[in-house]
Scaffold this motif. Sequence first.
Motif, PDB file in Angstrom:
ATOM      1  N   ILE A   1     110.439 -25.742  47.777  1.00  0.00           N
ATOM      2  CA  ILE A   1     109.634 -26.924  47.498  1.00  0.00           C
ATOM      3  C   ILE A   1     110.075 -28.050  48.423  1.00  0.00           C
ATOM      4  O   ILE A   1     111.263 -28.372  48.490  1.00  0.00           O
ATOM      5  CB  ILE A   1     109.765 -27.364  46.029  1.00  0.00           C
ATOM      6  N   GLY A   2     109.127 -28.650  49.132  1.00  0.00           N
ATOM      7  CA  GLY A   2     109.455 -29.731  50.049  1.00  0.00           C
ATOM      8  C   GLY A   2     109.788 -31.028  49.333  1.00  0.00           C
ATOM      9  O   GLY A   2     109.854 -31.089  48.102  1.00  0.00           O
ATOM     10  N   ASP A   3     109.979 -32.075  50.101  1.00  0.00           N
ATOM     11  CA  ASP A   3     110.338 -33.385  49.548  1.00  0.00           C
ATOM     12  C   ASP A   3     109.112 -34.083  48.952  1.00  0.00           C
ATOM     13  O   ASP A   3     107.986 -33.931  49.429  1.00  0.00           O
ATOM     14  CB  ASP A   3     110.925 -34.274  50.649  1.00  0.00           C
ATOM     15  N   ARG A   4     109.367 -34.846  47.896  1.00  0.00           N
ATOM     16  CA  ARG A   4     108.360 -35.715  47.259  1.00  0.00           C
ATOM     17  C   ARG A   4     107.147 -34.948  46.726  1.00  0.00           C
ATOM     18  O   ARG A   4     106.041 -35.471  46.641  1.00  0.00           O
ATOM     19  CB  ARG A   4     107.898 -36.814  48.228  1.00  0.00           C
ATOM     20  N   VAL A   5     107.353 -33.712  46.351  1.00  0.00           N
ATOM     21  CA  VAL A   5     106.282 -32.894  45.775  1.00  0.00           C
ATOM     22  C   VAL A   5     106.182 -33.181  44.277  1.00  0.00           C
ATOM     23  O   VAL A   5     107.188 -33.416  43.613  1.00  0.00           O
ATOM     24  CB  VAL A   5     106.549 -31.394  46.016  1.00  0.00           C
ATOM     25  N   VAL A   6     104.961 -33.161  43.737  1.00  0.00           N
ATOM     26  CA  VAL A   6     104.728 -33.302  42.297  1.00  0.00           C
ATOM     27  C   VAL A   6     104.107 -32.002  41.798  1.00  0.00           C
ATOM     28  O   VAL A   6     103.100 -31.543  42.331  1.00  0.00           O
ATOM     29  CB  VAL A   6     103.795 -34.487  41.987  1.00  0.00           C
ATOM     30  N   ILE A   7     104.721 -31.407  40.771  1.00  0.00           N
ATOM     31  CA  ILE A   7     104.230 -30.152  40.211  1.00  0.00           C
ATOM     32  C   ILE A   7     103.810 -30.406  38.768  1.00  0.00           C
ATOM     33  O   ILE A   7     104.634 -30.738  37.912  1.00  0.00           O
ATOM     34  CB  ILE A   7     105.303 -29.049  40.283  1.00  0.00           C
ATOM     35  N   GLY A   8     102.520 -30.265  38.482  1.00  0.00           N
ATOM     36  CA  GLY A   8     101.957 -30.598  37.186  1.00  0.00           C
ATOM     37  C   GLY A   8     102.352 -29.622  36.085  1.00  0.00           C
ATOM     38  O   GLY A   8     102.829 -28.504  36.338  1.00  0.00           O
ATOM     39  N   ALA A   9     102.124 -30.038  34.846  1.00  0.00           N
ATOM     40  CA  ALA A   9     102.520 -29.264  33.674  1.00  0.00           C
ATOM     41  C   ALA A   9     101.898 -27.869  33.691  1.00  0.00           C
ATOM     42  O   ALA A   9     100.714 -27.700  33.954  1.00  0.00           O
ATOM     43  CB  ALA A   9     102.103 -30.007  32.409  1.00  0.00           C
ATOM     44  N   GLY A  10     102.724 -26.871  33.404  1.00  0.00           N
ATOM     45  CA  GLY A  10     102.245 -25.503  33.284  1.00  0.00           C
ATOM     46  C   GLY A  10     101.988 -24.779  34.583  1.00  0.00           C
ATOM     47  O   GLY A  10     101.569 -23.611  34.574  1.00  0.00           O
ATOM     48  N   ALA A  11     102.229 -25.416  35.714  1.00  0.00           N
ATOM     49  CA  ALA A  11     101.966 -24.768  37.006  1.00  0.00           C
ATOM     50  C   ALA A  11     102.975 -23.653  37.268  1.00  0.00           C
ATOM     51  O   ALA A  11     104.129 -23.719  36.830  1.00  0.00           O
ATOM     52  CB  ALA A  11     102.014 -25.789  38.131  1.00  0.00           C
ATOM     53  N   LYS A  12     102.524 -22.639  37.988  1.00  0.00           N
ATOM     54  CA  LYS A  12     103.373 -21.514  38.360  1.00  0.00           C
ATOM     55  C   LYS A  12     103.365 -21.378  39.873  1.00  0.00           C
ATOM     56  O   LYS A  12     102.304 -21.192  40.480  1.00  0.00           O
ATOM     57  CB  LYS A  12     102.873 -20.218  37.724  1.00  0.00           C
TER      58      LYS A  12
ATOM     59  N   VAL B   1      98.170 -21.725  39.636  1.00  0.00           N
ATOM     60  CA  VAL B   1      99.025 -20.583  39.969  1.00  0.00           C
ATOM     61  C   VAL B   1      99.030 -20.448  41.487  1.00  0.00           C
ATOM     62  O   VAL B   1      98.010 -20.092  42.094  1.00  0.00           O
ATOM     63  CB  VAL B   1      98.514 -19.289  39.315  1.00  0.00           C
ATOM     64  N   VAL B   2     100.161 -20.746  42.095  1.00  0.00           N
ATOM     65  CA  VAL B   2     100.259 -20.822  43.562  1.00  0.00           C
ATOM     66  C   VAL B   2     101.056 -19.630  44.071  1.00  0.00           C
ATOM     67  O   VAL B   2     102.213 -19.443  43.693  1.00  0.00           O
ATOM     68  CB  VAL B   2     100.932 -22.136  44.002  1.00  0.00           C
ATOM     69  N   VAL B   3     100.437 -18.823  44.933  1.00  0.00           N
ATOM     70  CA  VAL B   3     101.105 -17.647  45.495  1.00  0.00           C
ATOM     71  C   VAL B   3     101.026 -17.625  47.021  1.00  0.00           C
ATOM     72  O   VAL B   3     101.434 -16.655  47.644  1.00  0.00           O
ATOM     73  CB  VAL B   3     100.495 -16.351  44.924  1.00  0.00           C
ATOM     74  N   LYS B   4     100.482 -18.700  47.623  1.00  0.00           N
ATOM     75  CA  LYS B   4     100.385 -18.782  49.072  1.00  0.00           C
ATOM     76  C   LYS B   4     100.986 -20.095  49.562  1.00  0.00           C
ATOM     77  O   LYS B   4     101.114 -21.044  48.803  1.00  0.00           O
ATOM     78  CB  LYS B   4      98.913 -18.697  49.510  1.00  0.00           C
ATOM     79  N   GLU B   5     101.325 -20.125  50.840  1.00  0.00           N
ATOM     80  CA  GLU B   5     101.903 -21.322  51.452  1.00  0.00           C
ATOM     81  C   GLU B   5     100.979 -22.522  51.273  1.00  0.00           C
ATOM     82  O   GLU B   5      99.751 -22.394  51.312  1.00  0.00           O
ATOM     83  CB  GLU B   5     102.139 -21.085  52.943  1.00  0.00           C
ATOM     84  N   VAL B   6     101.592 -23.685  51.092  1.00  0.00           N
ATOM     85  CA  VAL B   6     100.824 -24.924  50.934  1.00  0.00           C
ATOM     86  C   VAL B   6     101.263 -25.897  52.020  1.00  0.00           C
ATOM     87  O   VAL B   6     102.454 -26.176  52.160  1.00  0.00           O
ATOM     88  CB  VAL B   6     101.070 -25.544  49.541  1.00  0.00           C
ATOM     89  N   PRO B   7     100.329 -26.430  52.820  1.00  0.00           N
ATOM     90  CA  PRO B   7     100.706 -27.372  53.878  1.00  0.00           C
ATOM     91  C   PRO B   7     101.140 -28.706  53.304  1.00  0.00           C
ATOM     92  O   PRO B   7     100.926 -28.989  52.116  1.00  0.00           O
ATOM     93  CB  PRO B   7      99.415 -27.508  54.693  1.00  0.00           C
ATOM     94  N   SER B   8     101.716 -29.520  54.121  1.00  0.00           N
ATOM     95  CA  SER B   8     102.151 -30.845  53.692  1.00  0.00           C
ATOM     96  C   SER B   8     100.943 -31.708  53.323  1.00  0.00           C
ATOM     97  O   SER B   8      99.855 -31.547  53.864  1.00  0.00           O
ATOM     98  CB  SER B   8     102.950 -31.529  54.803  1.00  0.00           C
TER      99      SER B   8
ATOM    100  N   VAL C   1      93.202 -21.363  39.524  1.00  0.00           N
ATOM    101  CA  VAL C   1      93.843 -20.060  39.411  1.00  0.00           C
ATOM    102  C   VAL C   1      92.951 -19.031  40.103  1.00  0.00           C
ATOM    103  O   VAL C   1      91.839 -18.785  39.656  1.00  0.00           O
ATOM    104  CB  VAL C   1      94.030 -19.655  37.935  1.00  0.00           C
ATOM    105  N   PRO C   2      93.382 -18.416  41.190  1.00  0.00           N
ATOM    106  CA  PRO C   2      94.600 -18.758  41.932  1.00  0.00           C
ATOM    107  C   PRO C   2      94.469 -20.117  42.606  1.00  0.00           C
ATOM    108  O   PRO C   2      93.361 -20.626  42.782  1.00  0.00           O
ATOM    109  CB  PRO C   2      94.706 -17.636  42.975  1.00  0.00           C
ATOM    110  N   GLY C   3      95.581 -20.693  42.971  1.00  0.00           N
ATOM    111  CA  GLY C   3      95.578 -22.042  43.519  1.00  0.00           C
ATOM    112  C   GLY C   3      94.765 -22.165  44.797  1.00  0.00           C
ATOM    113  O   GLY C   3      94.875 -21.327  45.694  1.00  0.00           O
TER     114      GLY C   3
END
Length: 228
Positions: A120-131, A149-156, A163-165
């Motif tokens: 997880i990078g800097d200053r990221v916010v992960i909401g309730a119940g996220a996977k 539900v995140v299973v792939k890379e996420v850019p900045s 679901v899926p994210g």
Amino acid sequence: MFAELRQDIRAARERDPANPTTLQVIVAYPGVHAIWGHRISHWLWNRGAKLAARAVGELVRILTGVEIHPGAILGSGLFIDHATGVVIGETAEVGDDVTIFHGVTLGGTGRDFGKRHPTIGDRVVIGAGAKVLGPIKIGDDSRIGANAVVVKEVPSSAVVVGVPGQVISRARPDGPNDSLMPDLVGVSLQQLLTRVAKLEAQSDDTQQNGRTIRPPEAGVWNGEDFSI
């Protein structure tokens, strides 16, 4: 370690809208207690006392409802809000000034060895119940929507919802309402209604020209026809 403890208190005071006092954070914030417990277990883990580290981690889980493997790496300024149900795996890495809400899992997919948990990078916010699952990278300043539900890379500087994210580029920089997530369903419905209106207009034109519109021979519409 004391500098990190002060950073943890600062993060809770700045990011909790309840505006707690320092004493309230120290006494009554299980998310902060879980982070402090992990700093102890991680210190033991890195010095080969793995049984003691796991014992401390289990005690922290019982007391706070947060399960953080002693091998996980947590940056400074992490804030776990409400805490209950958070799970962070052994090879997970969390950057600085990250905010995690209750019910979040930073886990594996069950098919990987070695590095098998997210970074997880800097200053990221992960909401309730996220996977967030697997050895993937979540870019700096990203927002993971609740229950995604995140299973792939996420850019900045991206937003992920669903679901899926699904990754959505952010349309504007940070602002007062930066915590708001885009209404992906609403946007999709609006695009669908616009598409239907265009098709109806085309249908009127073809009827006037004596032609008819038929579905594809295979009975499957191209993905470009429906933006959802």
